[in-house]
Design a protein around this motif. Structure first.
Motif, PDB file in Angstrom:
ATOM      1  N   ARG A   1       0.844  -1.194   0.000  1.00  0.00           N
ATOM      2  CA  ARG A   1       0.000   0.000   0.000  1.00  0.00           C
ATOM      3  C   ARG A   1       0.882   1.248   0.000  1.00  0.00           C
ATOM      4  O   ARG A   1       0.652   2.194   0.757  1.00  0.00           O
ATOM      5  CB  ARG A   1      -0.930   0.004   1.225  1.00  0.00           C
ATOM      6  CG  ARG A   1      -2.139  -0.920   1.092  1.00  0.00           C
ATOM      7  CD  ARG A   1      -3.145  -0.663   2.200  1.00  0.00           C
ATOM      8  NE  ARG A   1      -4.389  -1.387   1.985  1.00  0.00           N
ATOM      9  CZ  ARG A   1      -4.682  -2.572   2.500  1.00  0.00           C
ATOM     10  NH1 ARG A   1      -3.789  -3.177   3.277  1.00  0.00           N
ATOM     11  NH2 ARG A   1      -5.828  -3.160   2.255  1.00  0.00           N
ATOM     12  N   ARG A   2       1.844   1.272  -0.870  1.00  0.00           N
ATOM     13  CA  ARG A   2       2.741   2.442  -0.944  1.00  0.00           C
ATOM     14  C   ARG A   2       1.967   3.652  -1.476  1.00  0.00           C
ATOM     15  O   ARG A   2       1.238   3.562  -2.460  1.00  0.00           O
ATOM     16  CB  ARG A   2       3.932   2.118  -1.841  1.00  0.00           C
ATOM     17  CG  ARG A   2       4.977   3.218  -1.898  1.00  0.00           C
ATOM     18  CD  ARG A   2       6.199   2.776  -2.685  1.00  0.00           C
ATOM     19  NE  ARG A   2       5.856   2.288  -4.017  1.00  0.00           N
ATOM     20  CZ  ARG A   2       6.744   1.832  -4.889  1.00  0.00           C
ATOM     21  NH1 ARG A   2       8.038   1.797  -4.568  1.00  0.00           N
ATOM     22  NH2 ARG A   2       6.363   1.396  -6.071  1.00  0.00           N
ATOM     23  N   LEU A   3       2.141   4.791  -0.842  1.00  0.00           N
ATOM     24  CA  LEU A   3       1.408   5.999  -1.194  1.00  0.00           C
ATOM     25  C   LEU A   3       2.203   6.947  -2.087  1.00  0.00           C
ATOM     26  O   LEU A   3       1.626   7.695  -2.885  1.00  0.00           O
ATOM     27  CB  LEU A   3       0.988   6.754   0.076  1.00  0.00           C
ATOM     28  CG  LEU A   3       0.203   5.947   1.108  1.00  0.00           C
ATOM     29  CD1 LEU A   3      -0.184   6.834   2.278  1.00  0.00           C
ATOM     30  CD2 LEU A   3      -1.025   5.302   0.483  1.00  0.00           C
ATOM     31  N   VAL A   4       3.512   6.942  -1.930  1.00  0.00           N
ATOM     32  CA  VAL A   4       4.405   7.742  -2.770  1.00  0.00           C
ATOM     33  C   VAL A   4       5.552   6.834  -3.168  1.00  0.00           C
ATOM     34  O   VAL A   4       6.214   6.253  -2.300  1.00  0.00           O
ATOM     35  CB  VAL A   4       4.951   8.977  -2.026  1.00  0.00           C
ATOM     36  CG1 VAL A   4       5.950   9.729  -2.897  1.00  0.00           C
ATOM     37  CG2 VAL A   4       3.812   9.904  -1.603  1.00  0.00           C
ATOM     38  N   GLY A   5       5.775   6.682  -4.459  1.00  0.00           N
ATOM     39  CA  GLY A   5       6.844   5.785  -4.901  1.00  0.00           C
ATOM     40  C   GLY A   5       7.288   6.080  -6.311  1.00  0.00           C
ATOM     41  O   GLY A   5       6.495   6.479  -7.164  1.00  0.00           O
ATOM     42  N   GLY A   6       8.588   5.838  -6.549  1.00  0.00           N
ATOM     43  CA  GLY A   6       9.126   6.168  -7.859  1.00  0.00           C
ATOM     44  C   GLY A   6       9.487   4.981  -8.716  1.00  0.00           C
ATOM     45  O   GLY A   6       9.897   5.149  -9.860  1.00  0.00           O
ATOM     46  N   GLY A   7       9.350   3.779  -8.198  1.00  0.00           N
ATOM     47  CA  GLY A   7       9.743   2.627  -8.985  1.00  0.00           C
ATOM     48  C   GLY A   7       9.122   1.358  -8.458  1.00  0.00           C
ATOM     49  O   GLY A   7       8.331   1.367  -7.513  1.00  0.00           O
ATOM     50  N   THR A   8       9.503   0.243  -9.069  1.00  0.00           N
ATOM     51  CA  THR A   8       8.960  -1.037  -8.644  1.00  0.00           C
ATOM     52  C   THR A   8       9.383  -1.371  -7.223  1.00  0.00           C
ATOM     53  O   THR A   8       8.589  -1.852  -6.410  1.00  0.00           O
ATOM     54  CB  THR A   8       9.425  -2.148  -9.597  1.00  0.00           C
ATOM     55  OG1 THR A   8       9.014  -1.821 -10.931  1.00  0.00           O
ATOM     56  CG2 THR A   8       8.832  -3.491  -9.198  1.00  0.00           C
ATOM     57  N   ASN A   9      10.638  -1.121  -6.910  1.00  0.00           N
ATOM     58  CA  ASN A   9      11.168  -1.406  -5.579  1.00  0.00           C
ATOM     59  C   ASN A   9      11.177  -0.143  -4.724  1.00  0.00           C
ATOM     60  O   ASN A   9      11.176   0.978  -5.251  1.00  0.00           O
ATOM     61  CB  ASN A   9      12.586  -1.966  -5.695  1.00  0.00           C
ATOM     62  CG  ASN A   9      12.605  -3.281  -6.455  1.00  0.00           C
ATOM     63  OD1 ASN A   9      11.780  -4.148  -6.218  1.00  0.00           O
ATOM     64  ND2 ASN A   9      13.556  -3.409  -7.383  1.00  0.00           N
ATOM     65  N   PRO A  10      11.217  -0.287  -3.398  1.00  0.00           N
ATOM     66  CA  PRO A  10      11.280   0.896  -2.530  1.00  0.00           C
ATOM     67  C   PRO A  10      12.542   1.712  -2.796  1.00  0.00           C
ATOM     68  O   PRO A  10      13.629   1.153  -2.957  1.00  0.00           O
ATOM     69  CB  PRO A  10      11.301   0.296  -1.117  1.00  0.00           C
ATOM     70  CG  PRO A  10      10.733  -1.069  -1.265  1.00  0.00           C
ATOM     71  CD  PRO A  10      11.141  -1.539  -2.618  1.00  0.00           C
ATOM     72  N   THR A  11      12.363   3.009  -2.855  1.00  0.00           N
ATOM     73  CA  THR A  11      13.493   3.920  -3.044  1.00  0.00           C
ATOM     74  C   THR A  11      13.407   5.046  -2.035  1.00  0.00           C
ATOM     75  O   THR A  11      12.362   5.293  -1.417  1.00  0.00           O
ATOM     76  CB  THR A  11      13.493   4.505  -4.466  1.00  0.00           C
ATOM     77  OG1 THR A  11      12.240   5.178  -4.709  1.00  0.00           O
ATOM     78  CG2 THR A  11      13.673   3.415  -5.514  1.00  0.00           C
ATOM     79  N   THR A  12      14.527   5.745  -1.862  1.00  0.00           N
ATOM     80  CA  THR A  12      14.604   6.852  -0.908  1.00  0.00           C
ATOM     81  C   THR A  12      13.500   7.875  -1.181  1.00  0.00           C
ATOM     82  O   THR A  12      13.273   8.272  -2.325  1.00  0.00           O
ATOM     83  CB  THR A  12      15.981   7.525  -1.002  1.00  0.00           C
ATOM     84  OG1 THR A  12      16.980   6.579  -0.640  1.00  0.00           O
ATOM     85  CG2 THR A  12      16.057   8.727  -0.079  1.00  0.00           C
ATOM     86  N   GLY A  13      12.801   8.262  -0.119  1.00  0.00           N
ATOM     87  CA  GLY A  13      11.714   9.226  -0.230  1.00  0.00           C
ATOM     88  C   GLY A  13      10.347   8.595  -0.344  1.00  0.00           C
ATOM     89  O   GLY A  13       9.329   9.291  -0.239  1.00  0.00           O
ATOM     90  N   ASP A  14      10.293   7.273  -0.551  1.00  0.00           N
ATOM     91  CA  ASP A  14       8.996   6.603  -0.665  1.00  0.00           C
ATOM     92  C   ASP A  14       8.248   6.630   0.668  1.00  0.00           C
ATOM     93  O   ASP A  14       8.849   6.653   1.744  1.00  0.00           O
ATOM     94  CB  ASP A  14       9.184   5.149  -1.096  1.00  0.00           C
ATOM     95  CG  ASP A  14       9.493   5.015  -2.581  1.00  0.00           C
ATOM     96  OD1 ASP A  14       9.642   6.061  -3.250  1.00  0.00           O
ATOM     97  OD2 ASP A  14       9.600   3.866  -3.063  1.00  0.00           O
TER      98      ASP A  14
END
Length: 613
Positions: free
Chosen positions: A355-368
């Motif tokens: 349930r990621r709300l902010v994300g930039g890619g498939t995997n978790p990244t800094t800032g997510d």
């Protein structure tokens, strides 16, 4: 002698003589009365006066009565706090109905915002007929625009999927939706939202001889609180719940009593219970179901089952993935939950992106940023939220405080904090994960109110409840493609049966654990009614439905659909002068359905065909 005592306005005035200073303040807390008295010489007045003034102000706050305001220009009063309540209020206001929406927090939207499930739960399942092997992609039709309430689709499309989560096609920070909803509400002149407002009591009129619906709601008194400092969300709900429901001002909140009632006796007014906790059902003495107090699906007798065994409530929270390790204070609510916490076979990153709300890619990244709502984590499987019916009725008769267990709330809060620290300790990023204290509008980091999966559910006209048999079956292109096409259908819904038992290990009837192939289904008008209270509508989780049916209707799209239909039906009743839902069902059903159809679809579109045809 000087004294500290209430004036007619509720404030304290002071007096003194040159000889003595006396502070005399009587304060009552429950059944305990405490009196302070302080006396001294004239010289002591100079030294004691500041302390005396402070104590006097404290005494005044404890004893002052809130102002009371009669609200007489609302034709429809919605006790809210849910997605269904927001939908109902907007729907009714678009029909130019005068609507008052009571919102217990400072955010409208229920599970879409304040209750912390900003990941839209569309149906995901596919059915395969075991005999014909016909494959039926239920999820496909559940997400079609033609089968969703237009405004719901518009709002969900507007927020998009900035989280790129894998549980939903739309995961977002709640502020994004609020930014869309607030201007919408401001543009509806006949709608007023009373934020930070909870129901306290109702008055009813008995109407002997008026069929089964022998009760009419005549007024609803609510408590609106205004924080004395900040926004009032710097403590958890278990700490503040009693204050929310207290009529007296406190050090934290000023209070205002609001009496929602018609301008004159006999004028039409409708009420709607679209609360998370089914509060008007209890306060009005309406018949309702709770938990698994049923021997079989659709049982309304209340003679079997277990009313304090149901679904878990969840305190959601968000975590941020930082570039570097960040210091965090220790767990503020440490409690031993044994071996409850677990990843259930998933890796930390799959849980993070669930349930990621902010994300930039498939995997978790800094800032997510992720939303934690995990059955092996912060699902409260230790304590059922709702008081038993007898205890709730006694509370309603004396001092209503929501009819919920404060201990269960506190357990849920401790569980949420515990899951955060457990997850952080077992995830690869470790100290790079921190509890986010901005996303949910609270200083605690937890959502404002917990996500509720089941609640008190109305018993509808003639003892009607939606049964799981009505919404399930094996698909057959030659006939059975939807659930039962009720003759009084007003809304659509679609989701699989999904139960999260609480407290864990509580006995549930055998039919609860069986498999049911859930089809795209219909919601009938009778599900929006109550058997006894004629001018009370229900929407969302409070609908007339069985425990299992609730587990398939409790999701965002269906809540919105039922709320939109309820708002339209209420508007028709008021404009046509229909006094009770019983009269509506008996004499005006077709017209009510026409109005509901203007707000939300009531027929399924499947491969270009309408059902029922």
């Amino acid at each position: 002698m000087p004294s500290c005592h209430p004036s007619d306005s509720g404030r304290f005035r002071t007096s003194r003589t040159p000889q003595h200073v006396t502070f005399d303040c009587r304060m009552t807390w429950g059944n305990v009365t405490t009196t302070w008295m302080l006396a001294n010489s004239a010289l002591g007045w100079v030294l004691i006066a500041p302390l005396w003034a402070t104590l006097c102000q404290f005494c005044a706050a404890a004893n002052a009565q809130p102002t009371s305001t009669a609200i007489t220009d609302c034709s429809l009063v919605i006790a809210g706090g849910t997605t269904a309540a927001l939908a109902a209020a907007i729907s009714a206001a678009k029909f130019n109905t005068s609507v008052c929406l009571l919102e217990p927090t400072d955010w409208v939207g229920g599970q879409m915002t304040a209750s912390g499930v900003s990941a839209i739960d569309f149906a995901w399942h596919t059915l395969t007929n075991p005999t014909t092997k016909f494959v039926y992609p239920v999820y496909k039709y559940a997400r079609q625009r033609e089968n969703l309430t237009p405004l719901f689709t518009e709002l969900v499309s507007a927020v998009g999927d900035p989280g790129r989560c894998w549980v939903s096609t739309n995961c977002y920070s709640p502020g994004l939706l609020l930014d869309k909803v607030r201007p919408l509400l401001a543009g509806l002149p006949t709608l007023r939202v009373f934020y930070n407002t909870v129901p306290k009591r109702v008055t009813v009129r008995q109407s002997p001889g008026a069929g089964d619906q022998t009760v009419t709601l005549t007024s609803l008194t609510a408590i609106q609180r205004t924080p004395t400092q900040g926004d009032g969300y710097d403590r958890t709900l278990s700490e503040d719940l009693a204050d929310w429901y207290s009529e007296r001002p406190s050090a934290r909140f000023d209070k205002r009593l609001l009496a929602f009632q018609p301008a004159a006796p006999g004028q039409d007014i409708l009420f709607m219970d679209a609360t998370e906790w089914g509060e008007l059902l209890v306060l009005s003495g309406a018949p309702y179901l709770q938990g698994v107090a049923e021997r079989y699906d659709g049982d309304i007798s209340g003679l079997g089952g277990n009313e304090t065994c149901g679904q878990s409530a969840t305190y959601g929270f968000s975590e941020r993935l930082n570039a570097d390790p960040q210091p965090e204070p220790p767990n503020p609510r440490p409690r031993d939950f044994g071996s409850f916490f677990n990843f259930q076979g998933y890796t930390w990153d799959k849980i993070f992106t669930y349930r990621r709300l902010v994300g930039g890619g498939t995997n978790p990244t800094t800032g997510d940023l992720t939303l934690q709502n995990w059955s092996g984590g912060n699902d409260n499987a230790f304590a059922y939220l709702f008081l038993d019916k007898q205890t709730a009725a006694a509370q309603a008769a004396s001092d209503w405080r929501g009819g919920v267990s404060v201990d269960a709330l506190a357990t849920g809060e401790a569980l949420a904090y515990g899951w955060h620290y457990y997850y952080k300790a077992h995830a690869d990023p470790g100290d790079r994960l921190t509890l986010d204290r901005a996303t949910w509008g609270t200083a605690t980091g937890l959502v404002k109110v917990p996500y509720i999966r089941d609640t008190r559910r109305s018993v509808g006209l003639g003892g009607f409840v939606m049964r799981v048999a009505d919404i399930s079956g094996w698909p057959d292109p030659a006939g059975n493609m939807t659930g039962l096409a009720y003759p009084d259908r007003v809304a659509l819904g679609c989701y699989d049966v999904d139960t999260h038992p609480s407290p864990k290990g509580c006995p549930m009837p055998g039919h609860i654990g069986q498999y049911y192939p859930i089809l795209p289904f219909f919601v009938p008008l009778r599900a929006l009614t109550n058997a006894r209270v004629g001018n009370l509508l229900v929407a969302g989780k409070t609908m007339a439905q069985s425990f299992l049916t609730n587990s398939a209707t409790r999701l965002h799209p269906t809540e919105w659909s039922t709320g939109a239909a309820a708002g339209a039906v209420a508007s028709f009743m008021l404009q046509a002068g229909v006094h009770t839902t019983g009269d509506l069902w008996a004499d005006h059903l077709a017209q009510a359905q026409m109005w509901a159809a203007k707000a939300t679809p009531a027929r399924w579109t499947i491969e270009g065909r309408l059902y029922p045809q």
